[in-house]
Enzyme design. Structure first.
Site, PDB file in Angstrom:
ATOM      1  N   HIS A  12      -2.189  -1.094   8.747  1.00  0.00           N
ATOM      2  CA  HIS A  12      -3.629  -0.798   8.728  1.00  0.00           C
ATOM      3  C   HIS A  12      -4.198  -1.002  10.135  1.00  0.00           C
ATOM      4  CE1 HIS A  12      -4.167  -1.133   4.224  1.00  0.00           C
ATOM      5  NE2 HIS A  12      -3.047  -1.815   4.357  1.00  0.00           N
ATOM      6  N   HIS A  53       3.362   0.546   5.784  1.00  0.00           N
ATOM      7  CA  HIS A  53       2.240   1.068   6.569  1.00  0.00           C
ATOM      8  C   HIS A  53       1.533  -0.074   7.284  1.00  0.00           C
ATOM      9  CE1 HIS A  53       0.946   0.272   2.428  1.00  0.00           C
ATOM     10  NE2 HIS A  53      -0.185  -0.164   2.958  1.00  0.00           N
TER      11      HIS A  53
HETATM   12  P1  5GP Z   1      -1.671  -2.008   0.873  1.00  0.00           P
HETATM   13  O1  5GP Z   1      -0.454  -1.470   0.150  1.00  0.00           O
HETATM   14  O2  5GP Z   1      -1.432  -2.284   2.314  1.00  0.00           O
HETATM   15  O3  5GP Z   1      -2.276  -3.205   0.181  1.00  0.00           O
HETATM   16  O4  5GP Z   1      -2.827  -0.951   0.828  1.00  0.00           O
HETATM   17  C1  5GP Z   1      -2.705   0.374   0.420  1.00  0.00           C
HETATM   18  C2  5GP Z   1      -3.882   1.112   1.012  1.00  0.00           C
HETATM   19  O5  5GP Z   1      -3.773   2.474   0.630  1.00  0.00           O
HETATM   20  C3  5GP Z   1      -5.264   0.626   0.542  1.00  0.00           C
HETATM   21  O6  5GP Z   1      -6.027   0.270   1.684  1.00  0.00           O
HETATM   22  C4  5GP Z   1      -5.857   1.834  -0.184  1.00  0.00           C
HETATM   23  O7  5GP Z   1      -7.231   1.965   0.055  1.00  0.00           O
HETATM   24  C5  5GP Z   1      -5.053   2.988   0.387  1.00  0.00           C
HETATM   25  N1  5GP Z   1      -4.865   4.125  -0.510  1.00  0.00           N
HETATM   26  C6  5GP Z   1      -4.558   4.091  -1.828  1.00  0.00           C
HETATM   27  N2  5GP Z   1      -4.402   5.340  -2.325  1.00  0.00           N
HETATM   28  C7  5GP Z   1      -4.601   6.188  -1.274  1.00  0.00           C
HETATM   29  C8  5GP Z   1      -4.559   7.619  -1.140  1.00  0.00           C
HETATM   30  O8  5GP Z   1      -4.319   8.365  -2.093  1.00  0.00           O
HETATM   31  N3  5GP Z   1      -4.797   8.133   0.098  1.00  0.00           N
HETATM   32  C9  5GP Z   1      -5.075   7.328   1.176  1.00  0.00           C
HETATM   33  N4  5GP Z   1      -5.302   7.940   2.340  1.00  0.00           N
HETATM   34  N5  5GP Z   1      -5.131   5.987   1.085  1.00  0.00           N
HETATM   35  C10 5GP Z   1      -4.892   5.418  -0.126  1.00  0.00           C
END
Ligand code: 5GP
Length: 142
Positions: free
Chosen positions: A105, A103
């Site tokens: 951001h 993903h």
């Molecule tokens: P990364 O893997 O890039 O570090 O971040 C994962 C992102 O997913 C985080 O910014 C967190 O806030 C978000 N996140 C975690 N669980 C959920 C969820 O259930 N729904 C959504 N929409 N975002 C989530």
């Protein structure tokens, strides 16, 4: 590197098994709001095809996701009267990745306002619903 795990939380969102605040969808990508935003309007753009991160995504899917992230970033500038946008994309735990479906951001920024730390605070459902509506409308208009 571990292989793709179809039980990850974003895979469940993509399959419609969990809800999300959707802002954009096409045949190859899906975008929704982060429920723990680092700034108002923080969105995530995903390829629909399974990919753990930059190491296994197809170049075509990665390029498409970046194109959608660009479109979301431009819309976010208008929808949230932002002064700038931060794009982030993390790979493996050591690279800051927590959820293992690739993903990007898209984080709208205001001059002089720091981002909240990652996963600091769950936003209220009514705020997420309002921001998703605003961002979806700006994406559709752009
Ligand atoms: P990364 O893997 O890039 O570090 O971040 C994962 C992102 O997913 C985080 O910014 C967190 O806030 C978000 N996140 C975690 N669980 C959920 C969820 O259930 N729904 C959504 N929409 N975002 C989530």
């Amino acid at each position: 590197m571990p292989s793709y795990d179809p039980k990850n939380i974003f895979a469940k969102i993509l399959r419609g098994e969990l809800p999300s605040y959707k802002v954009y969808e096409d045949d190859k990508a899906f975008a929704f709001l982060d429920i723990m935003p680092r700034a108002p309007g923080h969105a995530l753009v995903l390829p629909k095809a399974p990919a753990r991160n930059v190491f296994d995504v197809s170049p075509d899917d990665f390029a498409h996701v970046m194109g959608v992230a660009q479109r979301v970033a431009k819309a976010a500038m208008k929808a949230f009267e932002a002064d700038g946008v931060t794009l982030q994309q993390f790979n493996e735990g050591a690279g800051g990745q927590v959820v293992f479906h690739l993903h990007v951001h898209v984080i709208p920024r205001k001059t002089g306002v720091a981002m909240k730390p990652p996963a600091a605070e769950k936003e209220k459902p009514e705020v997420l619903a309002r921001n998703a509506k605003k961002l979806a409308a700006a994406i559709a208009a752009g």
